[in-house]
Design an enzyme around this catalytic site. Structure first.
Site, PDB file in Angstrom:
ATOM      1  N   CYS A  81       0.816  -1.219   0.000  1.00 29.60           N
ATOM      2  CA  CYS A  81       0.000   0.000   0.000  1.00 29.60           C
ATOM      3  C   CYS A  81       0.844   1.259   0.000  1.00 29.60           C
ATOM      4  CB  CYS A  81      -0.935   0.024   1.198  1.00 29.60           C
ATOM      5  SG  CYS A  81      -2.251  -1.211   1.077  1.00 29.60           S
ATOM      6  N   CYS A 120      -3.013   0.302  11.233  1.00 29.27           N
ATOM      7  CA  CYS A 120      -2.920  -0.206   9.863  1.00 29.27           C
ATOM      8  C   CYS A 120      -3.018  -1.722   9.854  1.00 29.27           C
ATOM      9  CB  CYS A 120      -1.616   0.237   9.195  1.00 29.27           C
ATOM     10  SG  CYS A 120      -1.864   1.660   8.118  1.00 29.27           S
ATOM     11  N   CYS A 158       7.969  16.507  36.097  1.00 29.81           N
ATOM     12  CA  CYS A 158       8.893  16.364  34.968  1.00 29.81           C
ATOM     13  C   CYS A 158       9.696  17.651  34.809  1.00 29.81           C
ATOM     14  CB  CYS A 158       8.131  16.132  33.662  1.00 29.81           C
ATOM     15  SG  CYS A 158       6.809  14.918  33.702  1.00 29.81           S
ATOM     16  N   CYS A 163      12.927  18.448  36.806  1.00 28.25           N
ATOM     17  CA  CYS A 163      14.182  17.907  36.284  1.00 28.25           C
ATOM     18  C   CYS A 163      14.503  18.479  34.909  1.00 28.25           C
ATOM     19  CB  CYS A 163      14.123  16.380  36.216  1.00 28.25           C
ATOM     20  SG  CYS A 163      14.389  15.632  37.839  1.00 28.25           S
ATOM     21  N   HIS A 164      13.543  18.379  33.966  1.00 32.49           N
ATOM     22  CA  HIS A 164      13.872  18.632  32.553  1.00 32.49           C
ATOM     23  C   HIS A 164      13.815  20.094  32.135  1.00 32.49           C
ATOM     24  CE1 HIS A 164      14.610  14.490  31.670  1.00 32.49           C
ATOM     25  NE2 HIS A 164      13.442  14.124  32.177  1.00 32.49           N
ATOM     26  N   ARG A 198      10.902   4.623  28.268  1.00 31.70           N
ATOM     27  CA  ARG A 198      11.706   5.685  28.904  1.00 31.70           C
ATOM     28  C   ARG A 198      10.855   6.471  29.911  1.00 31.70           C
ATOM     29  NH1 ARG A 198      16.472   7.417  30.831  1.00 31.70           N
ATOM     30  NH2 ARG A 198      15.102   7.958  32.554  1.00 31.70           N
ATOM     31  N   CYS A 243      11.271   7.084  34.019  1.00 28.20           N
ATOM     32  CA  CYS A 243      11.234   8.367  34.746  1.00 28.20           C
ATOM     33  C   CYS A 243      10.171   8.319  35.834  1.00 28.20           C
ATOM     34  CB  CYS A 243      10.986   9.528  33.783  1.00 28.20           C
ATOM     35  SG  CYS A 243      12.457  10.000  32.825  1.00 28.20           S
TER      36      CYS A 243
HETATM   37  C1  HEC Z   1      14.288  13.158  39.074  1.00 23.84           C
HETATM   38  C2  HEC Z   1      14.509  13.723  37.784  1.00 23.84           C
HETATM   39  C3  HEC Z   1      13.582  13.306  36.642  1.00 23.84           C
HETATM   40  C4  HEC Z   1      12.230  13.428  36.601  1.00 23.84           C
HETATM   41  C5  HEC Z   1      11.300  13.947  37.675  1.00 23.84           C
HETATM   42  C6  HEC Z   1      11.843  12.994  35.284  1.00 23.84           C
HETATM   43  N1  HEC Z   1      12.928  12.608  34.556  1.00 23.84           N
HETATM   44 FE1  HEC Z   1      12.967  12.198  32.587  1.00 23.84          FE
HETATM   45  N2  HEC Z   1      14.928  11.740  32.708  1.00 23.84           N
HETATM   46  C7  HEC Z   1      15.717  11.901  33.832  1.00 23.84           C
HETATM   47  C8  HEC Z   1      17.052  11.442  33.534  1.00 23.84           C
HETATM   48  C9  HEC Z   1      18.221  11.450  34.500  1.00 23.84           C
HETATM   49  C10 HEC Z   1      17.051  11.012  32.199  1.00 23.84           C
HETATM   50  C11 HEC Z   1      18.221  10.452  31.391  1.00 23.84           C
HETATM   51  C12 HEC Z   1      19.088  11.593  30.944  1.00 23.84           C
HETATM   52  C13 HEC Z   1      18.298  12.539  30.077  1.00 23.84           C
HETATM   53  O1  HEC Z   1      18.058  12.226  28.920  1.00 23.84           O
HETATM   54  O2  HEC Z   1      17.846  13.583  30.574  1.00 23.84           O
HETATM   55  C14 HEC Z   1      15.695  11.255  31.696  1.00 23.84           C
HETATM   56  C15 HEC Z   1      15.311  11.017  30.377  1.00 23.84           C
HETATM   57  C16 HEC Z   1      14.096  11.430  29.850  1.00 23.84           C
HETATM   58  C17 HEC Z   1      13.766  11.419  28.441  1.00 23.84           C
HETATM   59  C18 HEC Z   1      14.648  10.922  27.302  1.00 23.84           C
HETATM   60  C19 HEC Z   1      15.426  12.019  26.630  1.00 23.84           C
HETATM   61  C20 HEC Z   1      16.338  11.485  25.553  1.00 23.84           C
HETATM   62  O3  HEC Z   1      16.612  12.200  24.599  1.00 23.84           O
HETATM   63  O4  HEC Z   1      16.783  10.351  25.645  1.00 23.84           O
HETATM   64  C21 HEC Z   1      12.493  11.897  28.326  1.00 23.84           C
HETATM   65  C22 HEC Z   1      11.697  12.063  27.058  1.00 23.84           C
HETATM   66  C23 HEC Z   1      12.033  12.205  29.671  1.00 23.84           C
HETATM   67  N3  HEC Z   1      13.042  11.921  30.556  1.00 23.84           N
HETATM   68  C24 HEC Z   1      10.785  12.685  29.979  1.00 23.84           C
HETATM   69  C25 HEC Z   1      10.311  12.821  31.295  1.00 23.84           C
HETATM   70  C26 HEC Z   1       8.932  13.115  31.622  1.00 23.84           C
HETATM   71  C27 HEC Z   1       7.829  13.357  30.621  1.00 23.84           C
HETATM   72  C28 HEC Z   1       8.862  13.164  32.986  1.00 23.84           C
HETATM   73  C29 HEC Z   1       7.630  13.344  33.863  1.00 23.84           C
HETATM   74  C30 HEC Z   1       6.649  12.272  33.761  1.00 23.84           C
HETATM   75  C31 HEC Z   1      10.194  12.925  33.492  1.00 23.84           C
HETATM   76  N4  HEC Z   1      11.024  12.692  32.445  1.00 23.84           N
HETATM   77  C32 HEC Z   1      10.548  12.979  34.831  1.00 23.84           C
HETATM   78  C33 HEC Z   1      15.313  12.437  35.021  1.00 23.84           C
HETATM   79  C34 HEC Z   1      14.016  12.759  35.354  1.00 23.84           C
HETATM   80  C1  HEC Z   2      -4.236  -2.157   2.695  1.00 22.49           C
HETATM   81  C2  HEC Z   2      -3.400  -0.974   2.632  1.00 22.49           C
HETATM   82  C3  HEC Z   2      -2.481  -0.682   3.798  1.00 22.49           C
HETATM   83  C4  HEC Z   2      -1.541  -1.495   4.357  1.00 22.49           C
HETATM   84  C5  HEC Z   2      -1.233  -2.942   4.037  1.00 22.49           C
HETATM   85  C6  HEC Z   2      -0.840  -0.696   5.336  1.00 22.49           C
HETATM   86  N1  HEC Z   2      -1.357   0.545   5.380  1.00 22.49           N
HETATM   87 FE1  HEC Z   2      -0.640   2.119   6.466  1.00 22.49          FE
HETATM   88  N2  HEC Z   2      -2.151   3.282   5.800  1.00 22.49           N
HETATM   89  C7  HEC Z   2      -3.113   2.896   4.883  1.00 22.49           C
HETATM   90  C8  HEC Z   2      -4.104   3.959   4.758  1.00 22.49           C
HETATM   91  C9  HEC Z   2      -5.348   3.923   3.863  1.00 22.49           C
HETATM   92  C10 HEC Z   2      -3.679   5.002   5.604  1.00 22.49           C
HETATM   93  C11 HEC Z   2      -4.390   6.339   5.874  1.00 22.49           C
HETATM   94  C12 HEC Z   2      -5.091   6.290   7.220  1.00 22.49           C
HETATM   95  C13 HEC Z   2      -6.102   5.169   7.318  1.00 22.49           C
HETATM   96  O1  HEC Z   2      -7.073   5.171   6.589  1.00 22.49           O
HETATM   97  O2  HEC Z   2      -5.869   4.258   8.152  1.00 22.49           O
HETATM   98  C14 HEC Z   2      -2.441   4.537   6.237  1.00 22.49           C
HETATM   99  C15 HEC Z   2      -1.692   5.285   7.122  1.00 22.49           C
HETATM  100  C16 HEC Z   2      -0.454   4.915   7.643  1.00 22.49           C
HETATM  101  C17 HEC Z   2       0.414   5.751   8.422  1.00 22.49           C
HETATM  102  C18 HEC Z   2       0.157   7.207   8.792  1.00 22.49           C
HETATM  103  C19 HEC Z   2       0.472   8.085   7.618  1.00 22.49           C
HETATM  104  C20 HEC Z   2       0.196   9.551   7.889  1.00 22.49           C
HETATM  105  O3  HEC Z   2       0.333  10.319   6.919  1.00 22.49           O
HETATM  106  O4  HEC Z   2      -0.110   9.935   9.004  1.00 22.49           O
HETATM  107  C21 HEC Z   2       1.501   5.012   8.761  1.00 22.49           C
HETATM  108  C22 HEC Z   2       2.705   5.466   9.580  1.00 22.49           C
HETATM  109  C23 HEC Z   2       1.304   3.696   8.210  1.00 22.49           C
HETATM  110  N3  HEC Z   2       0.117   3.679   7.526  1.00 22.49           N
HETATM  111  C24 HEC Z   2       2.189   2.652   8.368  1.00 22.49           C
HETATM  112  C25 HEC Z   2       1.930   1.360   7.916  1.00 22.49           C
HETATM  113  C26 HEC Z   2       2.761   0.222   8.230  1.00 22.49           C
HETATM  114  C27 HEC Z   2       4.040   0.260   9.064  1.00 22.49           C
HETATM  115  C28 HEC Z   2       2.192  -0.858   7.622  1.00 22.49           C
HETATM  116  C29 HEC Z   2       2.613  -2.301   7.713  1.00 22.49           C
HETATM  117  C30 HEC Z   2       2.648  -2.861   9.049  1.00 22.49           C
HETATM  118  C31 HEC Z   2       1.009  -0.385   6.921  1.00 22.49           C
HETATM  119  N4  HEC Z   2       0.886   0.957   7.121  1.00 22.49           N
HETATM  120  C32 HEC Z   2       0.189  -1.175   6.134  1.00 22.49           C
HETATM  121  C33 HEC Z   2      -3.147   1.710   4.194  1.00 22.49           C
HETATM  122  C34 HEC Z   2      -2.361   0.611   4.446  1.00 22.49           C
END
Ligand code: HEC
Ligand code: HEC
Length: 253
Positions: free
Chosen positions: A71, A106, A169, A172-173, A210, A214
């Site tokens: 598709c 899908c 969140c 920290c972030h 991830r 957290c």
């Molecule tokens: C106590 C501190 C703390 C709190 C509260 C926390 N985090 Fe984190 N988080 C971390 C640490 C440490 C990491 C790993 C290092 C980094 O990527 O910042 C992390 C990683 C992440 C990452 C991955 C970033 C990357 O690029 O890999 C995301 C997304 C994230 N946190 C979202 C959240 C969200 C949403 C919340 C609230 C629900 C939350 N965190 C609460 C400490 C925290």
């Molecule tokens: C029979 C046809 C068909 C098959 C097989 C199919 N898709 Fe789709 N896909 C669609 C259609 C139609 C849409 C538009 C949204 C909808 O109607 O569900 C879509 C939407 C999507 C989107 C979102 C595109 C957007 O612009 O937001 C993603 C990502 C996606 N498909 C991934 C997949 C992946 C990964 C697979 C295999 C596991 C898959 N599709 C198999 C028909 C298909």
């Protein structure tokens, strides 16, 4: 007195400056050798999942024995830029879906196949493969119209104090970016690298895994993979990462 005032002004300037442009990807805080490893496709372990996603892309599945490629054709063009605008509202159901849920939709709606288990190897691989097609493109999600209440719910979650440690969140972030915490340096918590390979896990994991780490870190409830609360939060994180480049597959500690 004067220096105390100065420190306050500097602190406030720091808080104001924390806009989308100045937020820091966790990549920039990694040791240089890990940054280099992420940038090198031959050395980045996440590429193994991308490659396996590429194989799944053209593998028939479900009652109609259809493959994604039948598709969608060549993913390098048809899937380019898609991950950069997810989570997004599905026009048919009105539901907010992240990339994992869109792929599973899908499978169930378009392929008559069973949904793949969240955090299972196949869904991680397909998600990594699709997200990888947006690598280097700026995140740009819609947060208006039907998405607005989801974004707002995600924002509330982000600023709410949680768990036994009673921290949000944001505390920290936003407030402690760059500080050390158990061997990590705290980043701005951008969602741009995921699914990513974590050395700690010795494998690829989803953004929700991830987030669960957290949540556990502050002794708060770990929500289910794909739970509406985490998908709303994911939309908020994507909104505050506006303009940052997709990195998938990221490499993390
Ligand atoms: C106590 C501190 C703390 C709190 C509260 C926390 N985090 Fe984190 N988080 C971390 C640490 C440490 C990491 C790993 C290092 C980094 O990527 O910042 C992390 C990683 C992440 C990452 C991955 C970033 C990357 O690029 O890999 C995301 C997304 C994230 N946190 C979202 C959240 C969200 C949403 C919340 C609230 C629900 C939350 N965190 C609460 C400490 C925290
Ligand atoms: C029979 C046809 C068909 C098959 C097989 C199919 N898709 Fe789709 N896909 C669609 C259609 C139609 C849409 C538009 C949204 C909808 O109607 O569900 C879509 C939407 C999507 C989107 C979102 C595109 C957007 O612009 O937001 C993603 C990502 C996606 N498909 C991934 C997949 C992946 C990964 C697979 C295999 C596991 C898959 N599709 C198999 C028909 C298909």
């Amino acid at each position: 007195m004067r220096s105390a005032l100065l420190a306050l002004v500097v602190l406030m300037a720091g808080a104001i400056a924390a806009t989308a442009e100045t937020r820091t990807s966790a990549r920039e805080l990694l040791p240089p050798e890990l940054q280099a490893q992420q940038a090198d496709d031959d050395a980045n372990p996440g590429m193994l999942w991308v490659t396996s996603g590429q194989q799944l892309w053209s593998m028939p599945a479900g009652a109609n024995a259809k493959s994604c490629s039948e598709c969608h054709g060549d993913a390098t063009t048809s899937m380019r830029g898609i991950a950069a605008r997810y989570p997004a509202i599905d026009a048919k159901s009105g539901r907010l879906m992240n990339l994992e849920q869109r792929i599973n939709n899908c499978r169930t709606a378009n392929m008559a196949a069973a949904a793949l288990p969240y955090e299972g190897e196949d869904l991680l691989a397909l998600t990594a493969y699709v997200a990888h097609q947006s690598r280097g493109l700026p995140v740009s999600v819609r947060i208006d119209n039907a998405a607005a209440p989801h974004f707002e719910a995600g924002r509330r979650f982000y600023f709410e104090r949680q768990g036994q440690l009673n921290v949000s969140c944001s505390q920290c972030h936003d407030d402690n970016v760059g500080r050390r915490l158990r061997g990590d340096r705290i980043s701005s918590g951008l969602p741009t690298a995921w699914p990513a390979y974590r050395l700690d896990w010795q494998k690829m994991g989803s953004l929700h895994r991830r987030l669960r780490a957290c949540s556990l870190g502050v002794r708060a409830e770990q929500l289910d993979f794909g739970s509406p609360e985490y998908v709303n939060l994911e939309l908020y994180l994507a909104g505050r990462a506006d303009g940052h480049l997709v990195e998938t597959p990221g490499l993390r500690k």
